[in-house]
Write a protein that holds these residues in place. Structure first.
Motif, PDB file in Angstrom:
ATOM      1  N   ILE A 129       0.234  -0.886  -0.003  1.00 59.14           N
ATOM      2  CA  ILE A 129      -0.351  -0.228  -0.274  1.00 59.14           C
ATOM      3  C   ILE A 129       0.742   0.990   0.093  1.00 59.14           C
ATOM      4  N   LYS A 130       1.655   0.842   0.717  1.00 55.92           N
ATOM      5  CA  LYS A 130       2.812   2.270   0.574  1.00 55.92           C
ATOM      6  C   LYS A 130       3.346   2.967  -0.605  1.00 55.92           C
ATOM      7  N   ILE A 131       3.748   1.652  -1.121  1.00 54.27           N
ATOM      8  CA  ILE A 131       4.789   1.244  -2.380  1.00 54.27           C
ATOM      9  C   ILE A 131       3.985   1.940  -3.163  1.00 54.27           C
ATOM     10  N   VAL A 132       2.535   1.219  -3.058  1.00 49.61           N
ATOM     11  CA  VAL A 132       1.233   1.734  -4.223  1.00 49.61           C
ATOM     12  C   VAL A 132       1.579   3.927  -4.992  1.00 49.61           C
ATOM     13  N   ASN A 133       1.120   4.408  -2.947  1.00 50.96           N
ATOM     14  CA  ASN A 133       0.595   5.487  -3.010  1.00 50.96           C
ATOM     15  C   ASN A 133       1.856   6.304  -3.129  1.00 50.96           C
ATOM     16  N   THR A 134       3.369   5.740  -3.090  1.00 54.21           N
ATOM     17  CA  THR A 134       4.658   6.202  -3.371  1.00 54.21           C
ATOM     18  C   THR A 134       4.213   6.461  -5.038  1.00 54.21           C
ATOM     19  N   PHE A 135       3.930   5.170  -5.363  1.00 58.43           N
ATOM     20  CA  PHE A 135       4.310   5.560  -7.176  1.00 58.43           C
ATOM     21  C   PHE A 135       3.456   6.264  -7.515  1.00 58.43           C
ATOM     22  N   LYS A 136       2.077   6.351  -7.068  1.00 57.27           N
ATOM     23  CA  LYS A 136       1.090   7.808  -7.584  1.00 57.27           C
ATOM     24  C   LYS A 136       1.892   9.473  -7.102  1.00 57.27           C
ATOM     25  N   VAL A 137       2.636   9.417  -6.472  1.00 56.84           N
ATOM     26  CA  VAL A 137       2.784  10.530  -5.865  1.00 56.84           C
ATOM     27  C   VAL A 137       4.270  10.753  -7.163  1.00 56.84           C
ATOM     28  N   LEU A 143      11.096   5.135 -13.163  1.00 58.36           N
ATOM     29  CA  LEU A 143      12.119   4.525 -12.251  1.00 58.36           C
ATOM     30  C   LEU A 143      10.409   3.949 -11.169  1.00 58.36           C
ATOM     31  N   SER A 144       9.460   4.896 -11.151  1.00 60.39           N
ATOM     32  CA  SER A 144       8.956   4.760 -10.160  1.00 60.39           C
ATOM     33  C   SER A 144       7.755   3.383  -9.948  1.00 60.39           C
ATOM     34  N   LYS A 145       7.332   2.663 -12.265  1.00 57.96           N
ATOM     35  CA  LYS A 145       6.933   1.615 -12.766  1.00 57.96           C
ATOM     36  C   LYS A 145       7.947   0.438 -11.687  1.00 57.96           C
TER      37      LYS A 145
END
Length: 116
Positions: free
Chosen positions: A15-23, A33-35
């Motif tokens: 969940i933290k990773i998904v939220n970080t990805f969105k930001v 890199l985010s992907k």
């Protein structure tokens, strides 16, 4: 049903990773890199889920090993995104603490299986 710590922690981390990805995508316009971070970071929990549903002890260990490798890769992407100034120090610190904890738990499970 007994709580499974590695299952819970890997899901919370995803969940933290998904939220970080969105930001990273929305605010920093970082799309490559985010992907990689998203793929590796969410794969940890997915492989743990597969391990739990494994058909044999060997299958369980194999999936757990993949989860460990994905956690190592995730650590790499976090460090790279931090050192290239896409991730702020606080977000990085939190994610690195979480990934180190997951690596420790998964590694401990692997060691227990090897020694039994």
């Amino acid at each position: 049903m007994k709580e499974n710590i590695v299952q819970m922690k890997s899901y919370a981390f995803a969940i933290k990773i998904v939220n970080t990805f969105k930001v990273l995508q929305q605010d920093s316009k970082e799309f490559v890199l985010s992907k990689q971070l998203l793929r590796a970071g969410t794969s940890i929990g997915a492989n743990i889920e597969e391990a739990i549903g494994g058909q044999s002890r060997k299958d369980f260990f194999a999936k757990l090993t993949i989860a460990y490798k994905e956690a190592r890769e995730t650590k790499y992407w976090i460090r790279l995104l931090t050192d290239t100034k896409y991730l702020d120090k606080e977000t990085s610190r939190i994610l690195l603490e979480d990934i180190e904890e997951l690596l420790g738990i998964i590694g401990s499970i692997q060691k227990t299986i090897r020694n039994s």
